[in-house]
Design an enzyme around this catalytic site. Structure first.
Site, PDB file in Angstrom:
ATOM      1  CG  ASP A 233       0.421  -3.063   3.736  1.00  0.00           C
ATOM      2  OD1 ASP A 233       1.041  -2.422   3.548  1.00  0.00           O
ATOM      3  OD2 ASP A 233       0.435  -3.492   2.430  1.00  0.00           O
TER       4      ASP A 233
ATOM      5  CG  ASP B 186       1.105  -6.456   0.553  1.00  0.00           C
ATOM      6  OD1 ASP B 186       1.429  -5.156   1.290  1.00  0.00           O
ATOM      7  OD2 ASP B 186       2.093  -6.891  -0.110  1.00  0.00           O
TER       8      ASP B 186
ATOM      9  CE  LYS C 296       3.325  -5.789  -1.586  1.00  0.00           C
ATOM     10  NZ  LYS C 296       4.781  -5.437  -1.436  1.00  0.00           N
TER      11      LYS C 296
END
EC number: 3.1.-.-
Length: 342
Positions: free
Chosen positions: A239, A252, A254
């Site tokens: 990412d 990352d 989420k």
């Protein structure tokens, strides 16, 4: 003078004398039975309190209602808990990976740590490759418990929403995550990309959820960029790589409908992060080294996102676990190839 026989007759017919003699006879007889009853009875030593519930359950019905669980409970009551010392001793032995590839790369650590143009984040496209992806490796090596939890969740959702409803739900979740990543990429890269997004995407609850995190992010190095490990032969699409509070991290993003305040609530996400960290450090396309990771869990209702920072020590711990999962995947693939050579 009365004769002796006459006196005996009178005494024999006397009720008083008879009543006085009776206890004597009765006493000797009762003593005999008392001695017999004093014989040791093994049933008197049974703990009545301990077995009363068990006996009551047995005699209360003609039809047996025993189940495997109730049988184990009865065994536990009668014989005590099963000793699990040997099993625990075997499970407590940690598995050690046979792989010696390090998370960090000494060659990069001693080299330059700057990009030719730091204002332009790297975005290397993901190309078709025979290497397995990080996502595939983690999916193929889930534990039986993880698979069971996932399957139960799926069946529960299907029961509530129906087959078509569940398909639409998963599709909506995927689109929401995609739009969220697009918004973050635009926010962290350039204002030109930000203008291309619609206001609904920018003002979504997920974006609002990470506003306090974005304030601590700077020095973006890569966005939605492909990465592969030259030695271990796996790839992925990360990412973001940027500085979080002064520490260069693989970040990352989420999304979640439920709070995840602890890193253990993120399941295999830490393994995914360290897999990308190790890949960057061994990918020639990146001339810098990363030692830390960050998991950011955003919420649809806009509540503040939870952040889980992974320092170098924690990353090293998860790296060992990732190597074990990678070895498990490789072994699984070899076995399938042996069974199905075509």
């Amino acid at each position: 003078m009365q004769s002796l026989s006459g006196i005996c007759k009178k005494l024999g017919t006397s009720s008083r004398f008879f009543l006085q003699l009776t206890p004597s006879v009765g006493f000797s007889t009762s003593c005999y039975f008392f001695i017999q009853k004093k014989k040791k009875n093994p049933y008197q030593e049974v703990d009545q309190d301990k077995y009363s519930n068990l006996i009551r359950s047995i005699v209360s019905t003609r039809i047996s209602s025993q189940t495997p669980e109730s049988l184990f409970q009865e065994d536990d009551l009668l014989y005590g808990p099963v000793s699990k010392y040997k099993a625990q001793e075997q499970e407590s032995r940690p598995k050690v990976t046979q792989n010696t590839v390090l998370l960090l790369n000494p060659e990069k650590r001693n080299g330059s740590d700057t990009l030719p143009d730091s204002s332009i984040p790297l975005k290397i496209p993901l190309q078709k490759n025979k290497m397995p992806s990080v996502t595939r490796i983690l999916q193929q090596t889930m534990t039986a418990k993880q698979i069971l939890i996932l399957e139960r969740w799926k069946q529960r959702m299907i029961l509530e929403l129906g087959e078509d409803g569940f398909a639409k739900y998963t599709s909506d979740i995927f689109l929401q995550g995609k739009h969220f990543h697009e918004a973050l990429e635009a926010i962290l890269s350039s204002q030109d990309q930000l203008k291309e997004l619609d206001e609904k995407t920018i003002s979504s609850g997920y974006v609002a959820s990470v506003q306090h995190v974005l304030k601590d992010i700077s020095g973006v190095r890569a966005l939605e960029s492909a990465v592969h490990h030259d030695t271990l032969k796996y790839l992925g699409l990360l990412d973001c790589v940027a500085e979080y509070r002064g520490k260069l991290c693989v970040i990352d993003w989420k999304t979640s409908e439920k709070p995840k305040p602890f890193i253990r609530n993120t399941y295999d996400n830490p393994l995914q992060v360290v897999a990308y960290v190790g890949a960057i450090n061994h990918d020639a396309n990146y001339n810098f080294e990363v030692q830390c990771g960050l998991i950011v869990v955003a919420y649809k209702d806009g509540s503040p996102a939870h952040t889980h920072f992974m320092d170098s020590d924690l990353c090293s711990q998860y790296w060992s676990k990732w190597l074990l999962r990678l070895e498990k995947y490789t072994e699984k693939e070899k076995n399938q190839t042996t069974l199905n050579p075509d």
